[in-house]
Design a protein around this motif. Structure first.
Motif, PDB file in Angstrom:
ATOM      1  N   ARG A 206     -40.720   0.210   5.431  1.00 56.22           N
ATOM      2  CA  ARG A 206     -41.435   0.085   4.160  1.00 56.22           C
ATOM      3  C   ARG A 206     -40.564  -0.550   3.084  1.00 56.22           C
ATOM      4  N   MET A 207     -39.308  -0.109   3.017  1.00 55.07           N
ATOM      5  CA  MET A 207     -38.424  -0.663   1.998  1.00 55.07           C
ATOM      6  C   MET A 207     -37.993  -2.080   2.346  1.00 55.07           C
ATOM      7  N   LEU A 208     -37.789  -2.351   3.631  1.00 55.47           N
ATOM      8  CA  LEU A 208     -37.376  -3.694   4.033  1.00 55.47           C
ATOM      9  C   LEU A 208     -38.458  -4.720   3.724  1.00 55.47           C
ATOM     10  N   LEU A 209     -39.717  -4.344   3.888  1.00 57.52           N
ATOM     11  CA  LEU A 209     -40.819  -5.265   3.582  1.00 57.52           C
ATOM     12  C   LEU A 209     -40.813  -5.690   2.118  1.00 57.52           C
ATOM     13  N   ARG A 210     -40.261  -4.835   1.259  1.00 60.99           N
ATOM     14  CA  ARG A 210     -40.175  -5.175  -0.167  1.00 60.99           C
ATOM     15  C   ARG A 210     -39.076  -6.196  -0.440  1.00 60.99           C
ATOM     16  N   LYS A 211     -38.108  -6.276   0.470  1.00 58.90           N
ATOM     17  CA  LYS A 211     -36.959  -7.157   0.238  1.00 58.90           C
ATOM     18  C   LYS A 211     -37.112  -8.531   0.886  1.00 58.90           C
ATOM     19  N   ILE A 212     -37.899  -8.616   1.931  1.00 54.84           N
ATOM     20  CA  ILE A 212     -38.028  -9.886   2.645  1.00 54.84           C
ATOM     21  C   ILE A 212     -39.330 -10.570   2.262  1.00 54.84           C
ATOM     22  N   LYS A 213     -39.280 -11.856   2.157  1.00 52.84           N
ATOM     23  CA  LYS A 213     -40.465 -12.629   1.779  1.00 52.84           C
ATOM     24  C   LYS A 213     -40.695 -13.736   2.797  1.00 52.84           C
ATOM     25  N   LEU A 214     -41.946 -14.013   3.047  1.00 50.40           N
ATOM     26  CA  LEU A 214     -42.280 -15.133   3.915  1.00 50.40           C
ATOM     27  C   LEU A 214     -42.195 -16.425   3.129  1.00 50.40           C
ATOM     28  N   PRO A 215     -41.758 -17.511   3.726  1.00 52.29           N
ATOM     29  CA  PRO A 215     -41.672 -18.791   3.013  1.00 52.29           C
ATOM     30  C   PRO A 215     -43.049 -19.331   2.678  1.00 52.29           C
ATOM     31  N   GLU A 216     -43.214 -19.690   1.403  1.00 51.62           N
ATOM     32  CA  GLU A 216     -44.459 -20.312   0.951  1.00 51.62           C
ATOM     33  C   GLU A 216     -45.688 -19.543   1.421  1.00 51.62           C
TER      34      GLU A 216
END
Length: 369
Positions: A206-216
């Motif tokens: 849950r916390m990791l999903l807040r830190k990583i972003k998909l490109p564009e």
């Protein structure tokens, strides 16, 4: 109730039972324990086949009634019948609660809890994080002095590895991790997991999903289809100066006619909510925590889908949607008030109580529009 203070002595679940509350469910299996007194904890999600009789002295309705009474619906050797002695509800009320689920509600296909392990296997194949990374995060999160900074520091190397991987790999990993988090969140409402590693990966994910972003990241298809960019154009409608004529003007004095919105009126009730939570759960929230609740309620009020749900659904169904939306908003507000965030995530009794209060306030506000 897990904590109670009569003014002279403080009573706790662990103190009265003689063992930690984490061992209550397991110790109840012993022959010497015949009766389990429940306020909210163990009312739902408690899977104990030995339960045979239930004595009820609180009002039940809707999904809560179904989930509570269904605690008896477990098969065990020598168990041939069950009995409910209800001092608080009428038979027709319970029948009404069960009716939607009796003959016309079904699940097209069962959800296999083992799918969580399948997700775990696929996530490990990306080599973005290891089981040791999850353990390190869990030691901080479930430790005695967790903080947002410590949690972020534990996740920074994983987020870096994610960003360094190929774009296609990032997209696949993101979908798998999000799938695990969503599935665990769903299953944990109806299944009592004994594998602590599943919960650790859930909190980690849950916390990791807040830190990583998909490109564009693209907008959802349904939003894209509603936007016709080609039909927009820039067009000059006027040009020139705005001339102001000379002369004297007048300003009306500001007259204080009292509060203009219900937000100022909410200050005292929010203080009472904090006080009640502290008394019930032994927490130490202060007046400054009131602003966390205010911000959370503002975000709930700004959710158009939730408001639409109020208009077309009965309160019981709206509450299910409300809890999902509220929980999602809380995850996004993790850094705003980590202490509040952790209480909501780690104590289901606290979460149910808090969300129930928020829902009652929200429902009254929307219906009062």
């Amino acid at each position: 109730m897990r904590r109670f203070n009569d003014g002279t002595k403080k009573y706790t679940e662990a103190g009265m039972n003689g063992f930690p509350e984490s061992q209550t469910a397991e110790n109840f299996k012993q022959d010497k324990y015949k009766l389990l007194i429940v306020a909210n904890k163990f009312q739902t999600g408690f899977d104990q086949p030995l339960l045979q009789a239930m004595y009820i002295d609180k009002k039940l309705g809707g999904v809560a009634a179904v989930q509570t009474l269904s605690r008896l619906n477990r098969v065990a050797p020598g168990k041939t019948t069950t009995v409910v002695l209800d001092f608080a509800n009428e038979a027709d009320e319970i029948e009404k609660a069960f009716k939607p689920y009796y003959e016309k509600t079904w699940l097209k296909e069962g959800t296999d809890p083992n799918l969580l392990y399948d997700y775990h296997t696929r996530l490990m194949d990306f080599h973005i994080f290891s089981d040791e990374d999850v353990e390190n995060y869990a030691r901080i999160y479930f430790g005695s002095s967790p903080s947002v900074d410590k949690l972020h520091a534990a996740l920074d190397p994983i987020a870096k590895r994610f960003q360094e991987s190929a774009v296609e790999e990032r997209e696949k990993f993101y979908r798998e991790l999000k799938g695990y988090v969503r599935l665990y969140a769903f299953l944990s409402q109806i299944i009592t997991f004994t594998d602590a590693d599943l919960e650790k990966l859930y909190q980690f994910g849950r916390m990791l999903l807040r830190k990583i972003k998909l490109p564009e990241e693209r907008l959802p298809v349904e939003i894209q289809s509603s936007i016709d960019i080609d039909s927009y154009r820039i067009q000059k409608t006027s040009s020139g100066k705005i001339k102001l004529g000379r002369g004297e003007g007048e300003l009306e004095p500001r007259i204080d006619t009292g509060p203009k919105s219900s937000r100022s009126e909410d200050l005292e009730p929010l203080s009472l909510i904090i006080k009640e939570m502290n008394q019930r759960f032994g927490t130490d929230f202060s007046e400054k925590d009131r602003f966390f609740i205010q911000e959370l309620e503002a975000k709930l009020d700004a959710n158009p889908s939730l408001e639409s749900s109020v208009k077309v659904n009965d309160p019981e169904n709206v509450k299910l949607t409300f809890n999902i939306v509220a929980n999602s908003i809380v995850q996004d507000m993790c850094e705003t008030n980590f202490k509040f965030y952790k209480h909501i995530n780690d104590d289901l009794d606290f979460q149910k109580f808090f969300f129930s209060l928020l829902f009652d306030r929200y429902y009254k506000r929307i219906k009062g529009k």
